[in-house]
Motif scaffolding. Structure first.
Motif, PDB file in Angstrom:
ATOM      1  N   GLY A  81       0.826  -1.195   0.000  1.00  0.00           N
ATOM      2  CA  GLY A  81       0.000   0.000   0.000  1.00  0.00           C
ATOM      3  C   GLY A  81       0.862   1.247   0.000  1.00  0.00           C
ATOM      4  O   GLY A  81       2.060   1.196   0.315  1.00  0.00           O
ATOM      5  N   ARG A  82       0.266   2.379  -0.342  1.00  0.00           N
ATOM      6  CA  ARG A  82       1.023   3.633  -0.388  1.00  0.00           C
ATOM      7  C   ARG A  82       1.611   3.983   0.967  1.00  0.00           C
ATOM      8  O   ARG A  82       2.757   4.441   1.057  1.00  0.00           O
ATOM      9  CB  ARG A  82       0.140   4.758  -0.916  1.00  0.00           C
ATOM     10  N   ASP A  83       0.845   3.806   2.031  1.00  0.00           N
ATOM     11  CA  ASP A  83       1.352   4.144   3.363  1.00  0.00           C
ATOM     12  C   ASP A  83       2.553   3.281   3.736  1.00  0.00           C
ATOM     13  O   ASP A  83       3.512   3.760   4.356  1.00  0.00           O
ATOM     14  CB  ASP A  83       0.241   3.975   4.420  1.00  0.00           C
ATOM     15  N   GLU A  84       2.508   2.005   3.365  1.00  0.00           N
ATOM     16  CA  GLU A  84       3.622   1.112   3.660  1.00  0.00           C
ATOM     17  C   GLU A  84       4.865   1.509   2.877  1.00  0.00           C
ATOM     18  O   GLU A  84       5.986   1.476   3.406  1.00  0.00           O
ATOM     19  CB  GLU A  84       3.229  -0.327   3.331  1.00  0.00           C
ATOM     20  N   LEU A  85       4.672   1.916   1.626  1.00  0.00           N
ATOM     21  CA  LEU A  85       5.804   2.369   0.825  1.00  0.00           C
ATOM     22  C   LEU A  85       6.382   3.665   1.375  1.00  0.00           C
ATOM     23  O   LEU A  85       7.601   3.835   1.435  1.00  0.00           O
ATOM     24  CB  LEU A  85       5.375   2.547  -0.638  1.00  0.00           C
ATOM     25  N   LEU A  86       5.518   4.581   1.783  1.00  0.00           N
ATOM     26  CA  LEU A  86       5.996   5.836   2.379  1.00  0.00           C
ATOM     27  C   LEU A  86       6.838   5.553   3.619  1.00  0.00           C
ATOM     28  O   LEU A  86       7.898   6.146   3.823  1.00  0.00           O
ATOM     29  CB  LEU A  86       4.818   6.737   2.744  1.00  0.00           C
ATOM     30  N   GLN A  87       6.365   4.638   4.454  1.00  0.00           N
ATOM     31  CA  GLN A  87       7.087   4.324   5.693  1.00  0.00           C
ATOM     32  C   GLN A  87       8.451   3.713   5.406  1.00  0.00           C
ATOM     33  O   GLN A  87       9.445   4.041   6.051  1.00  0.00           O
ATOM     34  CB  GLN A  87       6.253   3.366   6.541  1.00  0.00           C
ATOM     35  N   ASN A  88       8.505   2.808   4.422  1.00  0.00           N
ATOM     36  CA  ASN A  88       9.757   2.105   4.143  1.00  0.00           C
ATOM     37  C   ASN A  88      10.740   2.913   3.321  1.00  0.00           C
ATOM     38  O   ASN A  88      11.952   2.756   3.487  1.00  0.00           O
ATOM     39  CB  ASN A  88       9.448   0.785   3.430  1.00  0.00           C
ATOM     40  N   ILE A  89      10.248   3.785   2.438  1.00  0.00           N
ATOM     41  CA  ILE A  89      11.144   4.549   1.569  1.00  0.00           C
ATOM     42  C   ILE A  89      11.465   5.917   2.147  1.00  0.00           C
ATOM     43  O   ILE A  89      12.612   6.365   2.129  1.00  0.00           O
ATOM     44  CB  ILE A  89      10.528   4.716   0.158  1.00  0.00           C
ATOM     45  N   GLY A 109      10.329   6.968   5.440  1.00  0.00           N
ATOM     46  CA  GLY A 109      10.501   6.899   6.885  1.00  0.00           C
ATOM     47  C   GLY A 109       9.380   7.611   7.638  1.00  0.00           C
ATOM     48  O   GLY A 109       8.658   8.445   7.098  1.00  0.00           O
ATOM     49  N   ASN A 110       9.264   7.279   8.904  1.00  0.00           N
ATOM     50  CA  ASN A 110       8.204   7.843   9.737  1.00  0.00           C
ATOM     51  C   ASN A 110       8.418   9.311  10.070  1.00  0.00           C
ATOM     52  O   ASN A 110       7.471  10.003  10.456  1.00  0.00           O
ATOM     53  CB  ASN A 110       8.087   7.049  11.048  1.00  0.00           C
ATOM     54  N   ASP A 111       9.646   9.784   9.945  1.00  0.00           N
ATOM     55  CA  ASP A 111       9.950  11.145  10.375  1.00  0.00           C
ATOM     56  C   ASP A 111       9.813  12.165   9.248  1.00  0.00           C
ATOM     57  O   ASP A 111      10.042  13.348   9.462  1.00  0.00           O
ATOM     58  CB  ASP A 111      11.387  11.215  10.934  1.00  0.00           C
ATOM     59  N   VAL A 112       9.452  11.709   8.063  1.00  0.00           N
ATOM     60  CA  VAL A 112       9.280  12.610   6.927  1.00  0.00           C
ATOM     61  C   VAL A 112       7.807  12.618   6.550  1.00  0.00           C
ATOM     62  O   VAL A 112       7.200  11.578   6.337  1.00  0.00           O
ATOM     63  CB  VAL A 112      10.127  12.154   5.726  1.00  0.00           C
ATOM     64  N   PHE A 113       7.209  13.802   6.496  1.00  0.00           N
ATOM     65  CA  PHE A 113       5.776  13.914   6.297  1.00  0.00           C
ATOM     66  C   PHE A 113       5.491  14.326   4.850  1.00  0.00           C
ATOM     67  O   PHE A 113       5.648  15.484   4.483  1.00  0.00           O
ATOM     68  CB  PHE A 113       5.202  14.937   7.276  1.00  0.00           C
ATOM     69  N   VAL A 114       5.070  13.348   4.060  1.00  0.00           N
ATOM     70  CA  VAL A 114       4.776  13.601   2.658  1.00  0.00           C
ATOM     71  C   VAL A 114       3.425  12.988   2.320  1.00  0.00           C
ATOM     72  O   VAL A 114       2.903  12.134   3.029  1.00  0.00           O
ATOM     73  CB  VAL A 114       5.869  13.020   1.735  1.00  0.00           C
ATOM     74  N   LEU A 115       2.854  13.412   1.213  1.00  0.00           N
ATOM     75  CA  LEU A 115       1.562  12.917   0.769  1.00  0.00           C
ATOM     76  C   LEU A 115       1.685  11.534   0.141  1.00  0.00           C
ATOM     77  O   LEU A 115       2.712  11.187  -0.443  1.00  0.00           O
ATOM     78  CB  LEU A 115       0.957  13.867  -0.264  1.00  0.00           C
ATOM     79  N   ALA A 116       0.602  10.750   0.258  1.00  0.00           N
ATOM     80  CA  ALA A 116       0.569   9.450  -0.407  1.00  0.00           C
ATOM     81  C   ALA A 116       0.734   9.615  -1.909  1.00  0.00           C
ATOM     82  O   ALA A 116       1.264   8.735  -2.594  1.00  0.00           O
ATOM     83  CB  ALA A 116      -0.740   8.730  -0.079  1.00  0.00           C
ATOM     84  N   ARG A 117       0.320  10.764  -2.434  1.00  0.00           N
ATOM     85  CA  ARG A 117       0.459  11.060  -3.860  1.00  0.00           C
ATOM     86  C   ARG A 117       1.928  11.005  -4.297  1.00  0.00           C
ATOM     87  O   ARG A 117       2.231  10.740  -5.465  1.00  0.00           O
ATOM     88  CB  ARG A 117      -0.117  12.452  -4.106  1.00  0.00           C
ATOM     89  N   THR A 118       2.834  11.250  -3.361  1.00  0.00           N
ATOM     90  CA  THR A 118       4.264  11.207  -3.666  1.00  0.00           C
ATOM     91  C   THR A 118       4.668   9.855  -4.238  1.00  0.00           C
ATOM     92  O   THR A 118       5.498   9.771  -5.148  1.00  0.00           O
ATOM     93  CB  THR A 118       5.078  11.499  -2.391  1.00  0.00           C
ATOM     94  N   VAL A 119       4.088   8.779  -3.706  1.00  0.00           N
ATOM     95  CA  VAL A 119       4.387   7.440  -4.219  1.00  0.00           C
ATOM     96  C   VAL A 119       3.986   7.329  -5.682  1.00  0.00           C
ATOM     97  O   VAL A 119       4.739   6.815  -6.506  1.00  0.00           O
ATOM     98  CB  VAL A 119       3.668   6.370  -3.373  1.00  0.00           C
ATOM     99  N   ASP A 120       2.800   7.838  -6.015  1.00  0.00           N
ATOM    100  CA  ASP A 120       2.323   7.770  -7.399  1.00  0.00           C
ATOM    101  C   ASP A 120       3.267   8.501  -8.350  1.00  0.00           C
ATOM    102  O   ASP A 120       3.544   8.033  -9.455  1.00  0.00           O
ATOM    103  CB  ASP A 120       0.925   8.383  -7.498  1.00  0.00           C
TER     104      ASP A 120
END
Length: 232
Positions: free
Chosen positions: A183-191, A193-204
């Motif tokens: 999922g997008r949230d899982e990719l955001l967390q792994n790529i 990290g939890n300390d960087v606040f970006v939109l799920a759209r960033t993955v797309d």
């Protein structure tokens, strides 16, 4: 980035045409032990980056002569800045600006007014990620691609394809677990990290950029869920 994670190991280039913001950032960063340089516009930033070789660039979007988006693209085209952390600082917090920033190769996006403590926390997070890299195999060979995880390079049909750091990390992460849907949230967390606040759209945005460079068929969209790597 530098191998050491003490503050003095990091060189930061601040790029902003507002002298008050530059003064604020320089004061707080130097107090934490960072080595700081500054530039008032994008063109000067390119010159300064070549001179000081910063580990982190704090980059405004709206600037004279050369805006931040164009500056970021030009930096990412140069191999020596492929792994440099680029963080946008801007008063333009709408989603369009954020997507444009990540599309240009940014690692992070912080809206003004800048909160020095929050910024310093982000920088500490980057240092921690450099210090504690995730263990991984050196090479992945899959579906016509060879992914060199130590050299940050992808080979396809005998041709070397250079990807910006986040695009490479996304591709190699998906390829390491073929057919698994993330999922997008899982990719955001792994790529990112939890300390960087970006939109799920960033993955797309990053998936689109990877597809443009290595081909559409390697990463499959699972509607309503996320993405997976096609093994065949």
């Amino acid at each position: 980035m530098q191998s050491s994670t003490t503050p003095t190991a990091y060189k930061i280039l601040v790029v902003d045409d507002d002298p008050d913001i530059v003064e604020l950032l320089e004061y707080n960063l130097r107090r934490e032990g960072y080595t700081v340089s500054s530039a008032p516009n994008g063109r000067r930033a390119l010159e300064m980056a070549a001179e000081v070789k910063p580990d982190i660039i704090l980059l405004d979007v709206m600037m004279p002569q050369l805006d931040g988006i164009a500056t970021c693209r030009l930096l990412r085209e140069q191999p020596q800045f492929r792994d440099t952390y680029i963080i946008f600082l801007t008063a333009r917090a709408e989603e369009f600006s954020e997507v444009a920033a990540f599309d240009a190769g940014a690692d992070d996006f912080i809206a003004k007014p800048i909160k020095p403590r929050a910024l310093l926390s982000r920088l500490t997070a980057y240092a921690r990620r450099d210090r504690d890299p995730q263990p991984q195999s050196e090479t992945i060979k899959i579906n016509g691609l060879t992914i060199d995880r130590t050299g940050y390079a992808v080979y396809q049909g005998g041709q070397k394809i250079m990807l910006p750091k986040k695009e490479f990390e996304l591709l190699s992460f998906l390829a390491a677990s073929p057919h698994k849907v993330f999922g997008r949230d899982e990719l955001l967390q792994n790529i990112w990290g939890n300390d960087v606040f970006v939109l799920a759209r960033t993955v797309d945005v990053h998936v689109r950029k990877v597809r443009e460079k290595v081909g559409d068929h390697h990463i499959q969209t699972i509607k309503g869920v996320g993405y997976k790597f096609n093994k065949e």
